[in-house]
Design a protein around this motif. Structure first.
Motif, PDB file in Angstrom:
ATOM      1  N   GLY A   1       3.653   8.370  -9.793  1.00 48.67           N
ATOM      2  CA  GLY A   1       3.686   7.143  -9.015  1.00 48.67           C
ATOM      3  C   GLY A   1       4.927   6.328  -9.310  1.00 48.67           C
ATOM      4  N   TYR A   2       5.324   6.288 -10.583  1.00 52.35           N
ATOM      5  CA  TYR A   2       6.550   5.570 -10.945  1.00 52.35           C
ATOM      6  C   TYR A   2       7.768   6.206 -10.266  1.00 52.35           C
ATOM      7  N   VAL A   3       7.770   7.536 -10.200  1.00 52.36           N
ATOM      8  CA  VAL A   3       8.873   8.228  -9.528  1.00 52.36           C
ATOM      9  C   VAL A   3       8.877   7.896  -8.036  1.00 52.36           C
ATOM     10  N   ALA A   4       7.694   7.892  -7.418  1.00 50.43           N
ATOM     11  CA  ALA A   4       7.611   7.540  -5.997  1.00 50.43           C
ATOM     12  C   ALA A   4       8.166   6.137  -5.761  1.00 50.43           C
ATOM     13  N   MET A   5       7.858   5.208  -6.667  1.00 46.43           N
ATOM     14  CA  MET A   5       8.392   3.846  -6.534  1.00 46.43           C
ATOM     15  C   MET A   5       9.906   3.836  -6.696  1.00 46.43           C
ATOM     16  N   ALA A   6      10.424   4.689  -7.584  1.00 49.16           N
ATOM     17  CA  ALA A   6      11.874   4.779  -7.768  1.00 49.16           C
ATOM     18  C   ALA A   6      12.547   5.317  -6.509  1.00 49.16           C
ATOM     19  N   VAL A   7      11.914   6.276  -5.845  1.00 48.05           N
ATOM     20  CA  VAL A   7      12.453   6.776  -4.574  1.00 48.05           C
ATOM     21  C   VAL A   7      12.426   5.668  -3.532  1.00 48.05           C
ATOM     22  N   LEU A   8      11.333   4.922  -3.481  1.00 47.49           N
ATOM     23  CA  LEU A   8      11.217   3.831  -2.523  1.00 47.49           C
ATOM     24  C   LEU A   8      12.313   2.798  -2.747  1.00 47.49           C
ATOM     25  N   ARG A   9      12.635   2.527  -4.003  1.00 52.00           N
ATOM     26  CA  ARG A   9      13.712   1.584  -4.312  1.00 52.00           C
ATOM     27  C   ARG A   9      15.079   2.158  -3.916  1.00 52.00           C
ATOM     28  N   ARG A  10      15.258   3.451  -4.148  1.00 50.17           N
ATOM     29  CA  ARG A  10      16.562   4.101  -3.968  1.00 50.17           C
ATOM     30  C   ARG A  10      16.831   4.467  -2.507  1.00 50.17           C
ATOM     31  N   ALA A  11      15.813   4.954  -1.808  1.00 50.47           N
ATOM     32  CA  ALA A  11      16.006   5.480  -0.449  1.00 50.47           C
ATOM     33  C   ALA A  11      14.776   5.169   0.400  1.00 50.47           C
ATOM     34  N   PRO A  12      14.517   3.900   0.699  1.00 51.36           N
ATOM     35  CA  PRO A  12      13.293   3.532   1.420  1.00 51.36           C
ATOM     36  C   PRO A  12      13.174   4.169   2.803  1.00 51.36           C
ATOM     37  N   ASP A  13      14.307   4.496   3.405  1.00 52.56           N
ATOM     38  CA  ASP A  13      14.274   5.100   4.740  1.00 52.56           C
ATOM     39  C   ASP A  13      13.729   6.520   4.727  1.00 52.56           C
ATOM     40  N   ARG A  14      13.592   7.131   3.539  1.00 53.18           N
ATOM     41  CA  ARG A  14      13.082   8.501   3.444  1.00 53.18           C
ATOM     42  C   ARG A  14      11.570   8.537   3.230  1.00 53.18           C
ATOM     43  N   VAL A  15      10.936   7.388   3.087  1.00 50.07           N
ATOM     44  CA  VAL A  15       9.516   7.304   2.734  1.00 50.07           C
ATOM     45  C   VAL A  15       8.699   6.915   3.959  1.00 50.07           C
ATOM     46  N   ALA A  16       7.806   7.824   4.383  1.00 49.43           N
ATOM     47  CA  ALA A  16       6.941   7.573   5.537  1.00 49.43           C
ATOM     48  C   ALA A  16       5.591   6.995   5.131  1.00 49.43           C
ATOM     49  N   GLY A  17       5.219   7.173   3.895  1.00 42.17           N
ATOM     50  CA  GLY A  17       3.942   6.689   3.387  1.00 42.17           C
ATOM     51  C   GLY A  17       3.861   6.948   1.899  1.00 42.17           C
ATOM     52  N   LEU A  18       2.873   6.326   1.252  1.00 41.17           N
ATOM     53  CA  LEU A  18       2.710   6.438  -0.195  1.00 41.17           C
ATOM     54  C   LEU A  18       1.272   6.760  -0.550  1.00 41.17           C
ATOM     55  N   VAL A  19       1.102   7.647  -1.503  1.00 40.53           N
ATOM     56  CA  VAL A  19      -0.194   7.897  -2.130  1.00 40.53           C
ATOM     57  C   VAL A  19      -0.002   7.639  -3.620  1.00 40.53           C
ATOM     58  N   LEU A  20      -0.576   6.568  -4.106  1.00 37.85           N
ATOM     59  CA  LEU A  20      -0.376   6.147  -5.500  1.00 37.85           C
ATOM     60  C   LEU A  20      -1.693   6.291  -6.245  1.00 37.85           C
ATOM     61  N   ALA A  21      -1.749   7.269  -7.138  1.00 42.10           N
ATOM     62  CA  ALA A  21      -2.987   7.586  -7.848  1.00 42.10           C
ATOM     63  C   ALA A  21      -2.856   7.231  -9.324  1.00 42.10           C
ATOM     64  N   ASP A  22      -3.772   6.404  -9.815  1.00 41.34           N
ATOM     65  CA  ASP A  22      -3.848   6.125 -11.253  1.00 41.34           C
ATOM     66  C   ASP A  22      -2.477   5.713 -11.803  1.00 41.34           C
ATOM     67  N   THR A  23      -1.899   4.695 -11.197  1.00 41.92           N
ATOM     68  CA  THR A  23      -0.565   4.249 -11.579  1.00 41.92           C
ATOM     69  C   THR A  23      -0.510   2.735 -11.474  1.00 41.92           C
ATOM     70  N   ARG A  24       0.633   2.161 -11.794  1.00 39.59           N
ATOM     71  CA  ARG A  24       0.772   0.707 -11.774  1.00 39.59           C
ATOM     72  C   ARG A  24       2.171   0.328 -11.310  1.00 39.59           C
ATOM     73  N   ALA A  25       2.298  -0.906 -10.830  1.00 38.28           N
ATOM     74  CA  ALA A  25       3.589  -1.392 -10.343  1.00 38.28           C
ATOM     75  C   ALA A  25       4.426  -1.987 -11.461  1.00 38.28           C
ATOM     76  N   GLY A  26       3.794  -2.539 -12.476  1.00 42.08           N
ATOM     77  CA  GLY A  26       4.501  -3.303 -13.492  1.00 42.08           C
ATOM     78  C   GLY A  26       5.250  -2.446 -14.494  1.00 42.08           C
ATOM     79  N   ALA A  27       6.236  -3.052 -15.114  1.00 47.44           N
ATOM     80  CA  ALA A  27       6.934  -2.421 -16.233  1.00 47.44           C
ATOM     81  C   ALA A  27       6.041  -2.437 -17.470  1.00 47.44           C
ATOM     82  N   ASP A  28       6.432  -1.695 -18.485  1.00 48.04           N
ATOM     83  CA  ASP A  28       5.666  -1.666 -19.732  1.00 48.04           C
ATOM     84  C   ASP A  28       5.736  -3.001 -20.464  1.00 48.04           C
ATOM     85  N   THR A  29       4.674  -3.315 -21.173  1.00 49.78           N
ATOM     86  CA  THR A  29       4.748  -4.397 -22.154  1.00 49.78           C
ATOM     87  C   THR A  29       5.584  -3.926 -23.341  1.00 49.78           C
ATOM     88  N   GLU A  30       5.949  -4.847 -24.191  1.00 51.36           N
ATOM     89  CA  GLU A  30       6.722  -4.469 -25.379  1.00 51.36           C
ATOM     90  C   GLU A  30       5.936  -3.491 -26.245  1.00 51.36           C
TER      91      GLU A  30
END
Length: 236
Positions: free
Chosen positions: A70-99
């Motif tokens: 899921g983190y990789v999918a988000m990285a693709v979305l950030r890098r090349a949003p025009d290549r993403v037609a949809g997202l399936v995000l399983a057991d993942t999170r949007a936030g960065a790690d805590t310390e």
């Protein structure tokens, strides 16, 4: 309308074989996410995904990822949003790690480099799976972890530790998205998954009964059914 190809990105610390239970019906494109000698940054894997799409002549794909995937999918979305037609995000999170989480990842990376992966299944399996894991699933999890290159396990941990928060990227995405989570996921629990679905402008939420953090491995039929049903509803 023809459906877009589905690219599925695996969880840590596994490889693309974690998707074997959903291949027959979902027909995904999968890759092994490998850092090699590159700096530990998930952007490197995102670039690999875009390169894969280019090689196959795919303009846009539905990107699905479990946990690290899921983190990789988000990285693709950030890098090349025009290549993403949809997202399936399983057991993942949007936030960065805590310390604390970042420190734990870096400590694991160092230990794997020093000792190999032999200790990893006993350390992580209980946290990855639901409360009463099937023996075959537990065996498969152990088998896949023990097959990993320690250098790649360490690379992945360092890359995940360095990842940025993706909340704004997801909030800006106008593509349909499916958020799945195991009922007993202790690492990215249902409450967090519901928040993730709420961030997405076109997000849907599905909770998979009985599963933990690895829904495609623990409940492949339920995972497949959820993805197929969602794709039919939204037309991707």
């Amino acid at each position: 309308m023809d459906s877009s190809p589905l690219v599925l990105l695996h969880a840590f610390p596994f490889d693309s074989r974690m998707w074997d239970g959903v291949r027959d019906l979902l027909k995904p494109i999968t890759i092994d996410q490998r850092g090699g000698d590159r700096s530990p940054d998930l952007v490197a894997i995102a670039d690999d995904v875009v390169e894969l799409l280019d090689r196959r002549g795919i303009e846009r794909a539905v990107l699905g990822g479990c946990s690290m995937g899921g983190y990789v999918a988000m990285a693709v979305l950030r890098r090349a949003p025009d290549r993403v037609a949809g997202l399936v995000l399983a057991d993942t999170r949007a936030g960065a790690d805590t310390e604390e989480a970042r420190a734990n990842r870096l400590a694991m990376a160092a230990r794997v480099e020093a000792e190999g992966v032999g200790w990893v299944p006993d350390a992580v399996a209980a946290g990855l799976l639901g409360p009463s894991p099937d023996a075959a699933v537990l065996g498969r999890v152990r088998e896949l972890i023990l097959a990993q290159d320690p250098a790649e396990v360490a690379w992945a941990q360092r890359a995940m530790a360095a990842r940025p928060d993706s909340t704004d990227v997801l909030a800006a995405a106008g593509v349909p998205a499916l958020v799945l989570v195991g009922e007993h996921d202790a690492l990215t629990p249902p409450a967090l998954a519901r928040e993730l679905a709420g961030v997405l402008r076109r997000g849907e939420y599905v909770e998979v009964a009985g599963a933990g953090h690895l829904t495609p491995l623990e409940a492949p039929d339920a995972f497949t059914s959820a993805v197929l049903g969602w794709r039919r509803r939204v037309g991707v």
